[in-house]
Write a protein that holds these residues in place. Structure first.
Motif, mmCIF file in Angstrom:
data_model
loop_
_atom_site.group_PDB
_atom_site.id
_atom_site.type_symbol
_atom_site.label_atom_id
_atom_site.label_comp_id
_atom_site.label_asym_id
_atom_site.label_seq_id
_atom_site.Cartn_x
_atom_site.Cartn_y
_atom_site.Cartn_z
ATOM 1 N N ALA A 40 11.436 5.693 3.977
ATOM 2 C CA ALA A 40 9.900 5.232 3.446
ATOM 3 C C ALA A 40 9.985 3.958 4.073
ATOM 4 O O ALA A 40 8.406 4.095 4.977
ATOM 5 C CB ALA A 40 10.171 4.476 1.355
ATOM 6 N N VAL B 282 7.837 8.343 -2.516
ATOM 7 C CA VAL B 282 9.096 9.278 -2.024
ATOM 8 C C VAL B 282 9.294 10.122 -3.613
ATOM 9 O O VAL B 282 8.990 9.691 -4.950
ATOM 10 C CB VAL B 282 9.511 8.423 -2.381
ATOM 11 C CG1 VAL B 282 11.315 8.783 -1.838
ATOM 12 C CG2 VAL B 282 9.645 7.112 -0.847
ATOM 13 N N LEU C 143 8.865 1.258 -1.494
ATOM 14 C CA LEU C 143 9.268 2.105 -1.777
ATOM 15 C C LEU C 143 9.236 2.722 -3.734
ATOM 16 O O LEU C 143 8.895 1.994 -4.081
ATOM 17 C CB LEU C 143 10.639 2.263 -1.822
ATOM 18 C CG LEU C 143 10.991 3.979 -2.097
ATOM 19 C CD1 LEU C 143 11.814 3.700 -1.397
ATOM 20 C CD2 LEU C 143 11.377 4.542 -3.085
#
Length: 344
Positions: A166, A180, A211
């Motif tokens: 990330a 992700v 993230l």
């Protein structure tokens, strides 16, 4: 005026050595005029090529080394022979010593990884490295890791890779919160091996700033570009990478054979020539060349060993971005706020 980005190059690495490394550096310099190069290798081979390109010569320095690591060298043997002496070791050492901001080599992957681990050391809280590769998708590009640094992974290593991937995506794609996914045999939470399910639980229960965890993704999501970062262990990732490369070559051969099969096919090719040129450009592996070694105290980029100058320039481009946009600082900041240890 911003500080130049200094790139150290293993000039002897890969299948073609200086005949690809030097022209590749020249191409990269055209795109990034603020690069300064340190070439490590046989000066007698490097100097004539630099002398033929005054602009590149002015931005470069040669550090002579007699020893080059061969492509079939075993990592342990490469370390014994080349420690402190080979062009590969010295290129990585330049990063350790602060003489370069990133190193690029097309040499033996295992030897380069072993060299980087010993010379640079691992980052705090990271036990194992990963190789992150750019992956062409229907949406543009994604990052996939690990594509072959280490075999197998426990849950914490998968989490660490998610954070590092990330961090790289934030730089490469200029995204605040890259998406992700964990590669799995299905998207349902009950599917997959326990290590993957445990990593998913950690990522869901301990949110990481910058993230956006989206759960499990499957093999076909790699090409779709379902998420910005796909995380898997090195054995699976390397097979996926080689399969994708082989499939791209297979499709190209199929098209070439189909277009030459008959007169009408050849005429049809002439009408669709621009479309086929665009497809060839999209499938060109040289444009996404350059695997980033993540988890180390320094930036190292692995170029494909058999690439040409265009491909090697792409690997330098990756190294430039990682150094210029401070990959190491981005990873450290994200790790500081991420799940560094598995819950008891």
């Amino acid at each position: 005026m911003s500080k130049p980005v200094r790139i150290s190059l293993d000039a002897m690495g890969g299948d073609h050595g200086v005949s690809v490394v030097v022209p590749g550096a020249a191409l990269a310099l055209e795109r990034h005029p603020d690069i300064k190069f340190l070439f490590f290798g046989n000066e007698a081979l490097i100097a004539p090529l630099l002398n033929a390109n005054p602009k590149l010569k002015a931005a470069s320095e040669i550090r002579h080394t007699d020893l080059a690591i061969s492509m079939d060298e075993k990592p342990a043997q490469a370390i014994r022979m080349g420690r402190g002496k080979s062009s590969m070791w010295k290129a990585v050492q330049a990063v350790r010593d602060g003489e370069a901001d990133a190193a690029v080599s097309a040499g033996n992957t295992g030897a380069l990884m072993a060299t980087a681990k010993i010379c640079l050391k691992m980052m705090a809280h990271i036990d194992r490295p990963a190789i992150a590769a750019m992956w062409p998708t229907l949406r543009g590009e994604s990052i996939v890791l690990d594509v072959g640094a280490t075999i197998g992974a426990d849950a914490q290593h998968l989490v660490d890779m998610a954070i590092m991937g990330a961090a790289m995506a934030r730089i490469v794609f200029d995204l605040e919160r890259p998406t992700v996914g964990l590669l799995n045999v299905g998207t349902e939470e009950i599917k997959g091996i326990e290590t993957v399910k445990e990593a998913a639980r950690i990522l869901k229960e301990t949110p990481v700033p910058h993230l956006d965890y989206r759960g499990f993704v499957e093999g076909d999501d790699l090409g779709k570009g379902t998420v910005d970062v796909v995380v898997t262990e090195g054995f699976t990732g390397n097979i996926a990478l080689k399969t994708a490369e082989g499939t791209a070559k297979q499709i190209a051969e199929y098209l070439r054979a189909a277009m030459s099969r008959s007169l009408m096919a050849k005429i049809g090719y002439l009408f669709a020539k621009q479309a086929f040129a665009a497809l060839k450009e999209k499938l060109d592996p040289r444009k996404v060349n350059g695997g980033v070694f993540l988890g180390l105290e320094g930036v190292v980029v692995k170029s494909h060993g058999g690439t040409d100058a265009i491909g090697f320039a792409s690997a330098i481009d990756v190294a430039y971005d990682m150094a210029h946009f401070e990959l190491m600082k981005t990873i450290r900041d994200m790790l500081e706020h991420g799940p560094l240890e598995q819950p008891a």
